[in-house]
Motif scaffolding. Structure first.
Motif, PDB file in Angstrom:
ATOM      1  N   ARG A  44       2.297   2.123  -3.395  1.00 41.46           N
ATOM      2  CA  ARG A  44       1.363   2.662  -4.372  1.00 41.46           C
ATOM      3  C   ARG A  44       1.572   4.166  -4.570  1.00 41.46           C
ATOM      4  NH1 ARG A  44      -3.286  -0.690  -5.159  1.00 41.46           N
ATOM      5  NH2 ARG A  44      -2.458  -2.177  -6.681  1.00 41.46           N
TER       6      ARG A  44
ATOM      7  N   ALA B  76       0.832  -1.203   0.000  1.00 40.62           N
ATOM      8  CA  ALA B  76       0.000   0.000   0.000  1.00 40.62           C
ATOM      9  C   ALA B  76       0.865   1.251   0.000  1.00 40.62           C
ATOM     10  CB  ALA B  76      -0.927  -0.016   1.218  1.00 40.62           C
TER      11      ALA B  76
ATOM     12  N   GLU C  99       1.237   2.850  -9.667  1.00 43.18           N
ATOM     13  CA  GLU C  99       0.098   1.937  -9.613  1.00 43.18           C
ATOM     14  C   GLU C  99       0.474   0.554 -10.128  1.00 43.18           C
ATOM     15  OE1 GLU C  99      -3.076   2.311  -8.470  1.00 43.18           O
ATOM     16  OE2 GLU C  99      -2.451   4.235  -7.630  1.00 43.18           O
TER      17      GLU C  99
ATOM     18  N   LEU D 166      -4.875  -5.081  -3.537  1.00 36.62           N
ATOM     19  CA  LEU D 166      -3.604  -5.608  -3.024  1.00 36.62           C
ATOM     20  C   LEU D 166      -3.547  -7.132  -2.985  1.00 36.62           C
ATOM     21  CD1 LEU D 166      -2.905  -3.042  -0.149  1.00 36.62           C
ATOM     22  CD2 LEU D 166      -2.074  -2.996  -2.495  1.00 36.62           C
TER      23      LEU D 166
END
Length: 434
Positions: A322, A319, A326, A348
């Motif tokens: 990111r 996460a 992406e 995820l």
């Protein structure tokens, strides 16, 4: 020679012969310098010093000539030093390397390192700084410089940050441009608790064309391939400097104080398979101790397709990444002949396949370990030995710690450096009341 080279990891053993008819051709780092156009101009500066410093100045330094001659993998450069009678010295206080010639000397200065030290401490340091308040870009953070014979380490911490936040490491420091800026970005945005930054060279940093031209003009025409005759690749015992942060992980992490890290994100730079490649590669290990998919999370297999639902620590790391891109892919090996390549989906979860690295992995450039998967036209990561070493040391320090080795393509790192510059400008304007 054999006893010295035995200490060099197989990944970094190179076999090439510089042709006398083409002495300035690059045989290594071609992907980074010629194709990726990585900017290494900020790493080192070379100056001609005339007249040469007195004997007393060199007597106070460490002579490293024999070490370089024994361990360099570039025989052309070895013969050049011998032919010209160049003696090489390391000034540990300033981390300068000196080439001593007749009546003159060349001084190599670690420009990037010096700029970092001035930015955080206002001056060059040769001793343990203790903890100091960080710069305005990192409010509430603290910085500490730890010296060693290979440039030292910068420790950064946010004492009031949540213990669950990750520890970042930039183990190759100046060799991977803008990985430092990526670490600062995550600290500034409150998404990391601390960072360890290697400030030293590892003897593999490319010699830029600008410095190469200077050296040619001054009569020291070094070949730019595997430039391990300036800053040494190994210490006096034959151990590679490129693994110093991994080997010293427990010591550095303990000095940060607070809870022991359960998530470590090791930041590296790579050149993608094309100039606009924005795909991050997250490596979970290609050497023992191996991981199986079940070690990472819940696995479901549907035909040849694998679905992997990672547990919390892995999800937290993915996460965070990111913010960089992406497009994230996860790779690791379960055995030497069984590996995994996964794409990270929106929630995820991972979807991917198995492969035999020996059958499918190829090199982007002949003669260099710059591996990729032709089927997906994507870089292949898991062979990195540093990741395995860091995982072992991190788990000795904190059993169950998760380590993510992240390779960030050139285009992404440049984007993050620009973003950090914008944030720094905003902080400066705010502090000045504008």
């Amino acid at each position: 020679m054999a006893e010295n080279r035995a200490q060099i990891p197989p990944l970094f053993l190179n076999r090439f012969a510089v042709q006398d008819s083409d002495p300035f051709r690059r045989y290594l780092n071609r992907l980074e310098v010629e194709i990726g156009r990585e900017d290494y101009r900020h790493l080192k500066r070379v100056d001609l010093v005339e007249p040469s410093p007195p004997d007393a100045a060199f007597a106070a330094m460490e002579e490293i000539t024999e070490r370089l001659l024994k361990t360099t993998q570039n025989n052309y450069n070895r013969q050049l030093l011998l032919r010209q009678g160049i003696r090489v010295y390391l000034d540990r206080h300033f981390y300068h390397v000196w080439y001593r010639l007749k009546g003159r000397s060349l001084r190599f200065s670690p420009l990037w390192r010096e700029n970092v030290l001035r930015r955080f401490f206002g001056r060059l340091l040769c001793e343990d700084s203790g903890w100091h308040p960080g710069p305005p870009l990192l409010p509430g953070a603290e910085a500490r410089f730890l010296p060693d014979e290979a440039g030292g380490v910068l420790l950064l911490r946010r004492p009031r940050a949540a213990a669950s936040l990750p520890l970042l490491t930039a183990t190759h420091g100046p060799y991977d441009p803008h990985t430092f800026e990526v670490a600062l970005y995550f600290l500034h945005t409150g998404k990391a608790r601390a960072a360890l930054i290697n400030l030293g060279f590892a003897g593999r940093e490319p010699l830029t064309d600008e410095n190469l031209e200077k050296l040619k003009k001054w009569g020291v025409p070094l070949n730019p391939s595997n430039i391990d005759v300036i800053y040494p690749y190994v210490d006096s015992a034959g151990h590679p400097y490129c693994y110093k942060l991994e080997k010293g992980f427990a010591r550095y992490a303990a000095l940060l104080g607070g809870a022991r890290p359960k998530l470590v994100i090791d930041i590296h730079g790579c050149v993608g398979t094309d100039a606009q490649d924005h795909r991050l590669i997250v490596g979970l290990g290609g050497l023992p101790p191996y991981l199986a998919p079940a070690d990472i999370g819940r696995v479901e297999q549907r035909g040849a397709v694998l679905h992997l639902f990672p547990r919390a620590a892995y999800r937290d790391g993915l996460a965070l990444l990111r913010d960089l891109s992406e497009e994230i892919y996860v790779q690791f090996c379960e055995t030497p002949h069984r590996a995994y390549h996964f794409a990270v989906l929106g929630r995820l979860q991972l979807i991917g396949r198995t492969l035999d690295p020996h059958a499918e992995v190829r090199s982007l450039l002949a003669g260099e370990e710059r591996t990729f998967l032709p089927a997906e036209n994507i870089r292949w990561l898991p062979g990195a030995g540093g990741n395995a070493l860091q995982r072992m040391e991190a788990r000795r320090f904190e059993p169950g710690a998760v380590c993510l080795h992240v390779e960030i393509p050139t285009a992404v790192r440049r984007k993050m450096a620009l973003r950090l510059g914008e944030l720094a400008t905003a902080v400066s304007l705010e502090s000045s009341g504008l």
